[in-house]
Design a protein around this motif. Structure first.
Motif, PDB file in Angstrom:
ATOM      1  N   PRO A  41       0.818  -1.224   0.000  1.00 48.83           N
ATOM      2  CA  PRO A  41       0.000   0.000   0.000  1.00 48.83           C
ATOM      3  C   PRO A  41       0.851   1.273   0.000  1.00 48.83           C
ATOM      4  N   PHE A  42       0.562   2.131  -0.924  1.00 44.77           N
ATOM      5  CA  PHE A  42       1.080   3.490  -0.988  1.00 44.77           C
ATOM      6  C   PHE A  42      -0.128   4.372  -1.236  1.00 44.77           C
ATOM      7  N   TRP A  43       0.029   5.671  -1.009  1.00 41.17           N
ATOM      8  CA  TRP A  43      -1.033   6.596  -1.358  1.00 41.17           C
ATOM      9  C   TRP A  43      -0.444   7.648  -2.271  1.00 41.17           C
ATOM     10  N   PRO A  44      -1.120   8.071  -3.290  1.00 41.48           N
ATOM     11  CA  PRO A  44      -2.453   7.689  -3.739  1.00 41.48           C
ATOM     12  C   PRO A  44      -2.437   6.534  -4.750  1.00 41.48           C
ATOM     13  N   VAL A  45      -1.240   6.041  -5.067  1.00 39.26           N
ATOM     14  CA  VAL A  45      -1.105   4.974  -6.067  1.00 39.26           C
ATOM     15  C   VAL A  45      -0.456   3.777  -5.392  1.00 39.26           C
ATOM     16  N   PRO A  96      -7.259   8.520  -8.675  1.00 41.36           N
ATOM     17  CA  PRO A  96      -5.840   8.791  -8.874  1.00 41.36           C
ATOM     18  C   PRO A  96      -5.111   7.780  -9.764  1.00 41.36           C
ATOM     19  N   THR A  97      -5.609   6.556  -9.860  1.00 40.60           N
ATOM     20  CA  THR A  97      -4.925   5.548 -10.674  1.00 40.60           C
ATOM     21  C   THR A  97      -5.487   5.420 -12.093  1.00 40.60           C
ATOM     22  N   GLY A  98      -6.499   6.210 -12.431  1.00 40.69           N
ATOM     23  CA  GLY A  98      -7.140   6.105 -13.740  1.00 40.69           C
ATOM     24  C   GLY A  98      -6.180   6.285 -14.909  1.00 40.69           C
ATOM     25  N   LEU A 145      -2.724  11.968 -12.653  1.00 36.98           N
ATOM     26  CA  LEU A 145      -2.540  12.198 -11.218  1.00 36.98           C
ATOM     27  C   LEU A 145      -2.308  13.678 -10.935  1.00 36.98           C
ATOM     28  N   ALA A 146      -1.595  14.379 -11.820  1.00 40.15           N
ATOM     29  CA  ALA A 146      -1.378  15.815 -11.657  1.00 40.15           C
ATOM     30  C   ALA A 146      -2.700  16.575 -11.728  1.00 40.15           C
ATOM     31  N   GLN A 153       4.437  18.467  -9.722  1.00 37.65           N
ATOM     32  CA  GLN A 153       5.568  18.047  -8.888  1.00 37.65           C
ATOM     33  C   GLN A 153       5.138  17.043  -7.817  1.00 37.65           C
ATOM     34  N   LYS A 154       3.992  17.294  -7.210  1.00 40.52           N
ATOM     35  CA  LYS A 154       3.480  16.353  -6.209  1.00 40.52           C
ATOM     36  C   LYS A 154       3.132  15.023  -6.862  1.00 40.52           C
ATOM     37  N   ALA A 155       2.568  15.069  -8.081  1.00 39.20           N
ATOM     38  CA  ALA A 155       2.224  13.836  -8.793  1.00 39.20           C
ATOM     39  C   ALA A 155       3.474  13.006  -9.062  1.00 39.20           C
ATOM     40  N   ILE A 156       4.554  13.647  -9.442  1.00 39.92           N
ATOM     41  CA  ILE A 156       5.816  12.926  -9.666  1.00 39.92           C
ATOM     42  C   ILE A 156       6.345  12.377  -8.342  1.00 39.92           C
TER      43      ILE A 156
END
Length: 191
Positions: A41-45, A96-98, A145-146, A153-156
């Motif tokens: 488990p990680f968030w959000p992916v 977020p994973t779409g 995700l961005a 930057q947060k998405a990366i």
């Protein structure tokens, strides 16, 4: 590799009949659903084994059957079957994973195209093909995700960086699997 195995196309073992293709797609969707459950488990992916399976399907099945398998998997999830890491349904792709899930289709096709072009005949180029296809997954995944997070930057930071070691292992494994299938004459050169 013998001349006989070189003449067999990628995905040849799954072609030859509609029945074999259907069984191959069903087997692939089952593998994808199971691989979604192998998770850290990680968030959000979440970190799971889906990318490995997607890359391997492209390299082994070829571009058309590989992408069709991933599309069938997404269709199962959109119908509400709990095949994704945390369920199913149309709203899942808006989460977020779409972007990663949509990227899987293109990545399977890219991996398959590279396999058709002979990249699976050498272990180094087979791994390179898996790497290139994995970049496609990240491009789609991080882009979406961005949008969801409102910050590239947060998405990366949360959608790529924590996964680099796992991605390297999955890329190497998928590339070597594609190479192994190509050596036996059962992997990825058909359309």
């Amino acid at each position: 590799m013998t001349a006989n195995t070189q003449s067999l196309p990628v995905g040849a073992w799954a072609q030859g009949s509609l029945g074999r293709a259907v069984v191959s797609v069903l087997a692939g969707t089952i593998l994808l659903a199971l691989s979604a459950r192998v998770e850290i488990p990680f968030w959000p992916v979440p970190l799971n084994m889906q990318t490995f399976v997607v890359l391997a399907l492209g390299l082994v099945y070829g571009p058309v059957l590989g992408a069709a398998t991933v599309l069938a998997y997404l269709g199962e999830g959109l119908m509400g079957l709990p095949v994704f890491a945390h369920g199913g349904g149309p709203a899942y792709l808006a989460g977020p994973t779409g972007g990663y899930l949509i990227g899987f289709v293109v990545a399977a096709w890219v991996a398959g195209q590279l396999a058709v072009r002979g990249w699976v005949r050498n272990p180094v180029t087979a791994i390179a093909a898996a790497f290139i296809a994995n970049l496609v997954v990240y491009a789609f995944g991080v882009s979406w995700l961005a949008v969801v997070l409102g910050d590239l930057q947060k998405a990366i930071a949360v959608g790529v960086l924590p996964f680099l070691l796992g991605a390297a292992l999955k890329i190497a494994g998928a590339g070597l699997l594609g190479y192994a299938f190509a050596r036996t004459g059962r992997g990825g050169t058909a359309g």
